[in-house]
Design a protein around this motif. Structure first.
Motif, PDB file in Angstrom:
ATOM      1  N   ARG A  53      59.831  32.344  29.083  1.00 38.21           N
ATOM      2  CA  ARG A  53      59.766  33.370  28.034  1.00 38.21           C
ATOM      3  C   ARG A  53      61.170  33.877  27.689  1.00 38.21           C
ATOM      4  N   ASP A  54      61.965  34.094  28.737  1.00 36.36           N
ATOM      5  CA  ASP A  54      63.332  34.579  28.516  1.00 36.36           C
ATOM      6  C   ASP A  54      64.152  33.566  27.720  1.00 36.36           C
ATOM      7  N   ILE A  55      64.013  32.289  28.047  1.00 39.90           N
ATOM      8  CA  ILE A  55      64.738  31.241  27.327  1.00 39.90           C
ATOM      9  C   ILE A  55      64.304  31.210  25.862  1.00 39.90           C
ATOM     10  N   LEU A  56      63.008  31.344  25.607  1.00 39.54           N
ATOM     11  CA  LEU A  56      62.512  31.357  24.234  1.00 39.54           C
ATOM     12  C   LEU A  56      63.044  32.565  23.463  1.00 39.54           C
ATOM     13  N   ASP A  57      63.113  33.714  24.120  1.00 37.53           N
ATOM     14  CA  ASP A  57      63.653  34.916  23.468  1.00 37.53           C
ATOM     15  C   ASP A  57      65.120  34.717  23.108  1.00 37.53           C
ATOM     16  N   ARG A  58      65.880  34.145  24.035  1.00 33.06           N
ATOM     17  CA  ARG A  58      67.300  33.907  23.764  1.00 33.06           C
ATOM     18  C   ARG A  58      67.491  32.835  22.699  1.00 33.06           C
ATOM     19  N   SER A  59      66.588  31.861  22.683  1.00 32.11           N
ATOM     20  CA  SER A  59      66.656  30.814  21.662  1.00 32.11           C
ATOM     21  C   SER A  59      66.444  31.392  20.272  1.00 32.11           C
ATOM     22  N   GLU A  60      65.479  32.288  20.161  1.00 30.74           N
ATOM     23  CA  GLU A  60      65.201  32.923  18.871  1.00 30.74           C
ATOM     24  C   GLU A  60      66.418  33.695  18.366  1.00 30.74           C
ATOM     25  N   LYS A  61      67.103  34.373  19.283  1.00 34.56           N
ATOM     26  CA  LYS A  61      68.303  35.111  18.900  1.00 34.56           C
ATOM     27  C   LYS A  61      69.421  34.161  18.495  1.00 34.56           C
ATOM     28  N   GLN A  62      69.566  33.066  19.226  1.00 36.89           N
ATOM     29  CA  GLN A  62      70.590  32.076  18.883  1.00 36.89           C
ATOM     30  C   GLN A  62      70.391  31.542  17.468  1.00 36.89           C
ATOM     31  N   ILE A  63      69.150  31.229  17.140  1.00 30.90           N
ATOM     32  CA  ILE A  63      68.849  30.706  15.808  1.00 30.90           C
ATOM     33  C   ILE A  63      69.151  31.756  14.752  1.00 30.90           C
ATOM     34  N   ALA A  64      68.766  33.002  15.026  1.00 31.79           N
ATOM     35  CA  ALA A  64      69.035  34.086  14.076  1.00 31.79           C
ATOM     36  C   ALA A  64      70.527  34.270  13.853  1.00 31.79           C
ATOM     37  N   ASP A  65      71.322  33.986  14.884  1.00 31.92           N
ATOM     38  CA  ASP A  65      72.773  34.114  14.779  1.00 31.92           C
ATOM     39  C   ASP A  65      73.433  32.852  14.231  1.00 31.92           C
ATOM     40  N   LEU A  76      73.422  29.833  15.642  1.00 27.31           N
ATOM     41  CA  LEU A  76      74.020  29.035  16.708  1.00 27.31           C
ATOM     42  C   LEU A  76      73.067  27.937  17.171  1.00 27.31           C
ATOM     43  N   GLY A  77      73.631  26.860  17.698  1.00 22.99           N
ATOM     44  CA  GLY A  77      72.822  25.746  18.167  1.00 22.99           C
ATOM     45  C   GLY A  77      72.155  26.022  19.495  1.00 22.99           C
ATOM     46  N   LEU A  78      71.113  25.246  19.786  1.00 22.60           N
ATOM     47  CA  LEU A  78      70.313  25.456  21.000  1.00 22.60           C
ATOM     48  C   LEU A  78      70.604  24.453  22.109  1.00 22.60           C
ATOM     49  N   TYR A  79      71.714  23.706  21.999  1.00 25.13           N
ATOM     50  CA  TYR A  79      71.848  22.579  22.922  1.00 25.13           C
ATOM     51  C   TYR A  79      71.870  22.999  24.385  1.00 25.13           C
ATOM     52  N   ARG A  80      72.442  24.144  24.739  1.00 23.47           N
ATOM     53  CA  ARG A  80      72.427  24.583  26.134  1.00 23.47           C
ATOM     54  C   ARG A  80      71.053  25.150  26.518  1.00 23.47           C
ATOM     55  N   LEU A  81      70.479  25.959  25.634  1.00 19.16           N
ATOM     56  CA  LEU A  81      69.176  26.545  25.925  1.00 19.16           C
ATOM     57  C   LEU A  81      68.080  25.487  25.948  1.00 19.16           C
ATOM     58  N   ASP A  82      68.257  24.429  25.167  1.00 25.14           N
ATOM     59  CA  ASP A  82      67.286  23.328  25.206  1.00 25.14           C
ATOM     60  C   ASP A  82      67.234  22.746  26.611  1.00 25.14           C
ATOM     61  N   PHE A 124      69.901  13.721  33.941  1.00 21.15           N
ATOM     62  CA  PHE A 124      69.806  13.361  32.532  1.00 21.15           C
ATOM     63  C   PHE A 124      70.606  14.340  31.674  1.00 21.15           C
ATOM     64  N   TYR A 125      70.499  15.613  32.001  1.00 18.64           N
ATOM     65  CA  TYR A 125      71.170  16.629  31.185  1.00 18.64           C
ATOM     66  C   TYR A 125      72.670  16.651  31.430  1.00 18.64           C
ATOM     67  N   ALA A 126      73.086  16.352  32.649  1.00 17.94           N
ATOM     68  CA  ALA A 126      74.521  16.229  32.912  1.00 17.94           C
ATOM     69  C   ALA A 126      75.100  15.062  32.124  1.00 17.94           C
ATOM     70  N   ALA A 127      74.338  13.966  32.038  1.00 19.32           N
ATOM     71  CA  ALA A 127      74.802  12.790  31.320  1.00 19.32           C
ATOM     72  C   ALA A 127      74.776  12.976  29.808  1.00 19.32           C
ATOM     73  N   LYS A 130      63.061  23.525  14.458  1.00 24.90           N
ATOM     74  CA  LYS A 130      61.910  22.692  14.807  1.00 24.90           C
ATOM     75  C   LYS A 130      61.756  22.587  16.313  1.00 24.90           C
ATOM     76  N   SER A 131      62.862  22.422  17.006  1.00 27.02           N
ATOM     77  CA  SER A 131      62.818  22.319  18.464  1.00 27.02           C
ATOM     78  C   SER A 131      62.285  23.608  19.079  1.00 27.02           C
ATOM     79  N   HIS A 132      62.742  24.744  18.575  1.00 31.32           N
ATOM     80  CA  HIS A 132      62.291  26.032  19.095  1.00 31.32           C
ATOM     81  C   HIS A 132      60.787  26.213  18.874  1.00 31.32           C
ATOM     82  N   GLN A 133      60.304  25.850  17.704  1.00 32.25           N
ATOM     83  CA  GLN A 133      58.870  25.961  17.418  1.00 32.25           C
ATOM     84  C   GLN A 133      58.055  25.093  18.374  1.00 32.25           C
ATOM     85  N   GLU A 134      58.534  23.899  18.644  1.00 33.46           N
ATOM     86  CA  GLU A 134      57.822  23.010  19.557  1.00 33.46           C
ATOM     87  C   GLU A 134      57.896  23.519  20.999  1.00 33.46           C
ATOM     88  N   HIS A 135      59.020  24.118  21.361  1.00 36.41           N
ATOM     89  CA  HIS A 135      59.117  24.738  22.688  1.00 36.41           C
ATOM     90  C   HIS A 135      58.075  25.845  22.847  1.00 36.41           C
TER      91      HIS A 135
END
Length: 243
Positions: free
Chosen positions: A123-135, A137-143, A166-169, A186-191
């Motif tokens: 839930r916290d990650i989704l909340d921060r993702s929503e703020k990132q999008i509003a600002d 900014l990309g979601l590559y770290r939060l993804d 996988f994520y380190a690579a 789109k990624s955030h909506q699917e998350h």
């Protein structure tokens, strides 16, 4: 391995790749590497032994040290990413395909095993993702945080360690994929949809949603592989290493 050795390895790999790419895959000698980095030959020798165990290089009798990136495994790819060495399109596709296989199963297990702490972190990650999008900014770290929390929710530590690789690579390519605003949204909506399935303990739906979600990324890199490296991947000007 000490922190100084950990810092040294990516720099060593980057230099070896740069030299080998214009020298028929032949790397500098131990003496040349020691002189270049102003370190002892013993330190170079120890580091090369690590790279050899990771199948990034091989020593050929009476010939020298050669780069062998085609044999690189997942841990090697993570080191290459830290060194700033760009993977080729085929390696990217195969890593994405393998990630998809693992994470579909992770979604099923997470729906069955996720704790309230796991759900709260999602839930916290989704909340921060929503703020990132509003600002804007990309979601590559939060993804990565979102997906790895799902793997963590399987309560299988070995599973988590494998998927973390996988994520380190993918450290280099994720900002590229999330460079377009529509992909972030789109990624955030699917998350959000995946989270709802996990919350309802619907393992079948969670699997299906994860399959569709990761299928989009797989399709993107498949298109890149089929059509050749395109400008929007950021790979067009990357040095190619043929091994």
């Amino acid at each position: 391995m000490t922190s100084s050795e950990t810092d040294f390895l990516p720099n060593l790999v980057a230099h070896i790749v740069a030299v080998a790419s214009v020298n028929g895959n032949k790397a500098p000698s131990e003496r040349e590497l020691a002189e270049h980095f102003a370190v002892s030959r013993g330190q170079v020798r120890e580091s090369l032994a690590i790279l050899e165990a990771m199948q990034l290089i091989e020593r050929r009798a009476k010939s020298g040290i050669y780069l062998t990136m085609d044999a690189a495994g997942l841990s090697s790819m993570a080191l290459l990413a830290r060194a700033g060495v760009q993977l080729n399109a085929r390696q990217i596709f195969e890593a994405v395909e393998l990630r998809k296989i693992h994470e579909i199963k992770a979604a099923e297990l997470a729906a069955q095993r996720a704790t309230e702490d796991n759900l709260d972190r999602l839930r916290d990650i989704l909340d921060r993702s929503e703020k990132q999008i509003a600002d804007g900014l990309g979601l590559y770290r939060l993804d990565g945080e979102f997906h790895l929390e799902i793997v963590r929710a399987t309560q299988n530590e070995m599973f988590y360690k494998i998927c973390s690789g996988f994520y380190a690579a993918s450290e280099q390519r994720m900002p590229i994929y999330f460079g377009k605003p529509d992909r972030n949204l789109k990624s955030h909506q699917e998350h959000q949809q995946i989270f709802e399935a996990l919350y309802r303990r619907d393992s079948i739906l969670a699997q299906a949603l994860m399959n569709t979600h990761l299928g989009r990324a797989q399709s993107y890199w498949t298109e890149i592989l089929d059509n050749g490296v395109e400008q929007d991947t950021g790979l067009g000007n990357a040095p190619r290493v043929h091994v």
